[in-house]
Write an enzyme that holds these catalytic residues in place. Structure first.
Site, PDB file in Angstrom:
ATOM      1  N   THR A   1       0.843  -1.193   0.000  1.00 41.06           N
ATOM      2  CA  THR A   1       0.000   0.000   0.000  1.00 41.06           C
ATOM      3  C   THR A   1       0.878   1.242   0.000  1.00 41.06           C
ATOM      4  O   THR A   1       2.070   1.183   0.291  1.00 41.06           O
ATOM      5  CB  THR A   1      -0.894   0.068   1.248  1.00 41.06           C
ATOM      6  N   ASP A   2       0.289   2.375  -0.312  1.00 44.55           N
ATOM      7  CA  ASP A   2       0.952   3.640  -0.044  1.00 44.55           C
ATOM      8  C   ASP A   2       0.771   3.941   1.442  1.00 44.55           C
ATOM      9  O   ASP A   2       0.069   3.227   2.168  1.00 44.55           O
ATOM     10  CB  ASP A   2       0.368   4.745  -0.920  1.00 44.55           C
ATOM     11  N   TYR A   3       1.397   4.997   1.899  1.00 41.61           N
ATOM     12  CA  TYR A   3       1.446   5.365   3.320  1.00 41.61           C
ATOM     13  C   TYR A   3       0.033   5.457   3.904  1.00 41.61           C
ATOM     14  O   TYR A   3      -0.761   6.284   3.489  1.00 41.61           O
ATOM     15  CB  TYR A   3       2.162   6.707   3.445  1.00 41.61           C
ATOM     16  N   THR A   4      -0.278   4.580   4.840  1.00 29.76           N
ATOM     17  CA  THR A   4      -1.592   4.480   5.517  1.00 29.76           C
ATOM     18  C   THR A   4      -2.741   4.282   4.533  1.00 29.76           C
ATOM     19  O   THR A   4      -3.881   4.673   4.802  1.00 29.76           O
ATOM     20  CB  THR A   4      -1.883   5.712   6.418  1.00 29.76           C
ATOM     21  N   GLY A   5      -2.466   3.648   3.407  1.00 27.77           N
ATOM     22  CA  GLY A   5      -3.504   3.450   2.392  1.00 27.77           C
ATOM     23  C   GLY A   5      -4.681   2.625   2.876  1.00 27.77           C
ATOM     24  O   GLY A   5      -5.820   2.856   2.451  1.00 27.77           O
TER      25      GLY A   5
END
Length: 762
Positions: free
Chosen positions: A284-288
Site C-alpha cells: 500500500t501507499d502510506y496508511t492506504g
C-alpha cells in the site's frame, strides 16, 4: 539469476557471535515453503507489516519501540531509515533475536537519485534518452544499496495531463508510449536484471493506478474514467514496468470505479496478476488501508480484509493487517490461503534479493564510504542534468552567454542550493548542492564579472512561502521591503551587460500535496521580471519549476527562457554549462504547457470533435469547439524544445504505401544541422489512425531517436513500423489493429506537419 533452479552454499549468521558460517539454501519454492511451515500465524501476519523506522537512532536501535516488534516477528520491512550503520543494527535484531531470524526489507523513496541527485523525474524524461535514464537509476541503486537500502519506491509512472497536480513532477509526463519506455529503463536501472547483485535493488512501480488523473488536479482525489481510456492512455507504463520485471507494485490512493485502489480486486488481481502476469508483491501507499475508512468503505477490520482479499500483500504504516487479520480469519472474512500467499510473495522477494543468503549483504561500511556521492557520479549527474533542460525561447540568440563582461544574476532561486534537488530528494545533502550563482561563477571564468541580488522573495505572502519551502528547503526569506529588494536588483541590473533572472517555483511548490490552481510564476517574481525587462538589458529567464506553468506574459516580453526544472545536486553547474554553451540544450517537453489554466486538461493526443475548429486556429468561430476568451492551442506543445543550432527536416518517405498485418514498412527523413553549433535533436514519429471502430487520437507518438549532428552534418533517420505499433484497445478491450489508412508524421515536436500515408491490409 533464477534461484529456484538449484541449491548453493551460502553464509548465515551465528546468533551468539554474529559470525559467518556456511549453510545450504534450498531452491526458492522449497525453501520458502519449509520456512512458512515453521511460522506461527502471528509471524506470518508480521511479514505483511511495513512500519516506518520511527525512533531508531544509531546506537539505540535495541531500545526502540520498533525493535520490540521486530524481535517478536511482527515486522516484514522498514522504510525511511538511512545509513548503513543504522540498518545493520536493525537487521541484526531481526536475524539474531527474532525466533525465525527472517531478514527485513529496507525501503526508501529513492526517486531521482540518492545523495547524488538527478533531475526530478519530469525533467529527466525531457532528455528523451533511455540510456541516460537507465544509468541514473543504476547510479541511484548503487549508492542506495551501498548505504543499506534494498528497495526503492520508484519508478512513479503515473500519466498526468493536469499540471495543477503537484505530483506531475514525479512522473514522466502525459504520453503513454514515452512513459512506457522510461518505466522499462528505470526498472532495468534499479534491478539490472539480477537482484542477486549487491548493487541492485528492488523496484516498486507506483501508483497503481490512474493517480495522475485525480479530479481538479487535487492530490488524493477521486478518479473516474472509462476502461477504454484506462487501457489506452494510462495503463501502458504500469504494464511496461511489470513486463520489465518490476519486483513490487504500490497501490494508489484514489478510487477506481467507486472502489479505492487499495481494496480494488479487479485492479489488483484481475488486471495486475491475471491479465499481466505480475509475480511480485503489492504494497500500500502510506496508511492506504486505514484511509479507506474515510472513503466510506468500513472500519479498520473491514478495510484491511478488503485489501487482502483484493490482492494487497503489505501494509505500509496502517497496521490494519497486524491488528485485525487474525480476527478476520477467525470470522472467515479472510482465508489462511490468502495470508499464506501474501507471506510467500514477500519471502520470495527477500530470497531473490539474497537476504537469506546474506542478511548483511547491503551493510558493507566500505561501500558506503567509497560509492556514495562520488566525483564520478556527480560528473554523470551534471551531464545528465544538462540534457534535461529545455530551451523555450531564444530571440536574437541571447544565448549562449559570453564568458566576459558583467552578468547580473537576480532572483530568489539564484542562491538557493537547498532547492536545486527538487521535491522527493530525501537522501540529498542539500548543503552540498550547487546553486545557480555558484555554477555561473565556476563556469564563467575569471574574465566575467558576476553580480548578485535576490530581487524579491518567492511571493509577497510570507505564509505561502512557508508552505512552499518545507523539509529544510528554505529560501531564507528577506525581511526588507519589496521596494528595497527591487531597488538593489535594478542597481546591479543597470551595471550589467545581460541579466539572468532565476525565478519560478520553489522545490516544494510541486510534489506531493502541492496542488495549485494558479499556474503562473508568483506575482512578486512577475513584478521583478517585468522591472528587469524595462531596463532594456537582455534578460534570460532561468525558470525553475516542477510542472508546466502559464508563461504567456513571460513569453511575450522576455527574449530567452531556459526551463531548468529542478536539475539535481549538480544543478547550478549543469545550468551554467548550458547558459554558456559548453553544452547545447537538447531537452524536449514531455508535458504540454498551457496558455491558461482554463485549458486544462490539455495534451497533444486529444481526439477530434464533431465540430473541430480546423485551420482557423486563433480565431473564434461560433458553433465550433473553441473558447470565447482563449485560443485552443497550447503555449508550448508536447515534444517542443529549441537548440542553439537549427535542424532542417526533408525528404520524408515510406518504403511502401501499403502494409500487411504480418509485414513491416519503414519511414525515413533527412535531418540537417543548418546552424552554427554541433547539437542533438530528438526526432519524433507520430501516427494517426484515420478511421477506427472507436474514435482515435489526432496523433500518437510511436517512435523517437535522439541523434547528434555536427554543424553542417546531414543524417537519414529511419523508423520501422509494424502492426504492433498500430494496435489499440477497442470497445471490447481487445488489443487490435484495424485495416485502413494511416498518416505518419515526423518532426521536431508533436506539431510536426510533414506527413505521408499508408494503408494497412490483412
Amino acid at each position: 539469476m533464477n534461484y529456484s533452479a538449484f541449491c548453493f552454499s551460502v553464509f548465515g549468521y551465528s546468533q551468539k557471535k554474529g559470525t559467518k558460517k556456511s549453510v545450504t539454501i534450498k531452491p526458492k519454492t522449497e525453501f520458502v515453503a519449509e520456512l512458512m511451515a515453521k511460522m506461527t500465524l502471528d509471524e506470518k501476519i508480521g511479514q505483511l507489516n511495513l512500519p516506518t523506522s520511527g525512533d531508531i537512532t544509531t546506537g539505540a536501535a535495541n531500545s526502540s519501540d520498533v525493535a520490540k516488534n521486530i524481535e517478536e516477528g511482527k515486522v516484514g520491512g522498514l522504510f525511511n531509515i538511512k545509513s548503513v550503520e543504522k540498518i545493520k543494527e536493525v537487521q541484526k535484531i531481526a536475524v539474531e533475536k527474532s525466533r525465525l531470524k527472517i531478514p527485513l526489507l529496507f525501503g526508501m523513496d529513492v526517486i531521482h537519485g540518492y545523495e547524488t541527485t538527478f533531475p526530478i523525474p519530469l525533467g529527466l524524461s525531457c532528455t528523451w534518452d533511455m540510456k541516460l535514464i537507465e544509468r541514473s537509476a543504476q547510479i541511484a541503486a548503487q549508492e542506495a544499496s551501498a548505504d543499506g537500502i534494498n528497495w526503492t519506491f520508484s519508478p512513479m509512472v503515473d500519466i498526468s495531463r493536469d499540471p495543477r497536480w503537484g505530483r506531475v513532477s514525479e512522473g514522466s509526463g502525459e504520453d503513454a508510449f514515452l512513459g512506457s519506455q522510461i518505466a522499462k529503463a528505470m526498472v532495468k536501472g534499479y534491478q539490472q536484471d539480477d537482484l542477486s547483485k549487491n548493487n541492485s535493488i528492488l523496484s516498486c512501480v507506483k501508483h497503481f493506478a490512474l493517480y495522475g488523473a485525480s479530479e481538479a488536479g487535487r492530490d488524493y482525489n477521486t478518479v473516474d474514467m472509462s476502461r477504454i481510456k484506462m487501457y489506452n492512455d494510462y495503463f501502458p507504463p504500469y504494464k511496461a514496468a511489470v513486463d520489465a520485471g518490476a519486483g513490487s507494485v504500490m497501490a494508489s490512493f484514489n478510487e477506481i470505479d467507486g472502489i479505492p485502489a487499495t481494496g480494488n480486486k479487479w485492479l489488483m488481481t484481475e488486471v495486475l496478476r491475471n491479465e499481466w502476469g505480475f509475480k511480485g508483491f503489492v504494497v500500500t501507499d502510506y496508511t492506504g488501508i486505514p484511509e479507506m475508512i474515510a472513503h466510506g468503505m468500513g472500519d479498520l477490520q473491514t478495510v484491511s480484509a478488503l485489501a487482502l482479499n483484493a490482492g494487497v500483500e503489505m501494509d505500509m504504516v496502517g497496521e490494519g493487517f497486524l491488528t485485525t487479520l487474525k480476527k478476520s480469519l477467525e470470522e472467515n472474512k479472510v482465508s489462511i490461503e490468502e495470508i499464506d500467499n501474501a507471506v510467500r510473495l514477500i519471502l520470495n522477494a527477500k530470497y531473490d534479493l539474497g537476504l537469506f543468503q546474506d542478511p548483511y549483504k547491503y551493510c558493507d561500511v566500505k561501500r558506503a564510504k567509497n560509492e556514495v556521492f562520488t566525483s564520478a557520479n556527480r560528473l554523470e549527474a551534471r551531464k545528465i542534468a544538462s540534457q534535461s533542460l529545455v530551451l523555450l525561447k531564444n530571440e536574437k540568440q541571447v544565448l549562449p552567454l559570453k564568458k566576459s563582461g558583467t552578468i547580473a544574476v537576480i532572483g530568489p532561486l539564484a542562491d538557493a542550493k537547498e532547492n536545486m534537488a527538487g521535491t522527493w530528494s530525501v537522501a540529498t545533502n542539500m548543503d552540498k548542492s550547487i546553486s545557480l550563482i555558484a555554477g555561473i561563477i565556476e563556469v564563467a571564468g575569471n574574465e566575467t564579472n558576476v553580480l548578485y541580488a535576490k530581487g524579491s522573495n518567492l511571493d509577497y505572502d510570507a505564509s505561502f512561502e512557508e508552505k512552499a519551502t518545507m523539509f529544510g528547503k528554505t529560501l531564507h526569506r528577506d525581511d526588507r521591503t519589496a521596494a528595497a529588494l527591487l531597488a538593489e536588483a535594478l542597481k546591479i541590473a543597470n551595471q550589467s551587460d545581460v541579466i539572468v533572472a532565476a525565478l519560478g517555483e520553489s522545490a516544494e511548490m510541486s510534489g506531493e500535496s502541492s496542488s495549485r490552481t494558479n499556474l503562473q510564476i508568483p506575482q512578486a517574481q512577475k513584478d521583478l521580471l517585468q522591472a528587469l525587462v524595462k531596463t532594456g538589458k537582455p534578460v534570460v529567464l532561468v525558470l525553475f519549476t516542477g510542472r508546466p506553468l502559464v508563461l504567456v506574459q513571460e513569453n511575450e516580453t522576455v527574449p530567452a527562457i531556459l526551463n531548468t526544472w529542478f536539475a539535481g545536486s549538480e544543478a547550478g553547474s549543469a545550468i551554467a554549462d548550458v547558459l554558456f554553451g559548453d553544452e547545447n540544450p537538447s531537452g524536449k517537453l514531455t508535458t504540454t504547457f498551457p496558455r491558461s489554466a482554463g485549458q486544462i486538461p490539455i495534451y497533444y493526443s486529444h481526439k477530434n470533435t464533431g465540430r473541430p475548429l480546423g485551420n482557423t486556429e486563433g480565431k473564434f468561430e461560433k458553433f465550433k469547439s473553441n473558447y470565447i476568451d482563449e485560443r485552443n492551442e497550447p503555449l508550448f506543445p508536447f515534444g517542443f524544445g529549441l537548440s542553439y543550432t537549427t535542424f532542417d527536416y526533408s525528404n520524408l518517405k515510406l518504403s511502401s504505401d501499403k502494409m500487411k498485418f504480418d509485414g513491416k514498412i519503414s519511414a525515413s527523413v533527412d535531418i540537417t544541422n543548418t546552424g552554427n553549433y554541433d547539437g542533438k535533436e530528438v526526432v519524433q514519429l507520430y501516427t494517426r489512425d484515420l478511421v477506427g471502430s472507436v474514435t482515435r487520437p489526432l496523433k500518437e507518438l510511436k517512435g523517437f531517436q535522439k541523434i547528434t549532428l555536427k554543424k553542417g552534418e546531414k543524417k537519414t533517420v529511419t523508423f520501422e513500423i509494424s502492426v504492433e505499433d498500430l494496435k489499440f484497445y477497442n470497445s471490447d478491450l481487445e488489443f487490435v489493429a484495424e485495416p485502413g489508412l494511416f498518416e505518419v508524421y515526423i518532426g521536431t515536436s508533436s506539431d510536426a506537419e510533414k506527413k505521408v500515408s499508408f494503408e494497412l491490409n490483412k
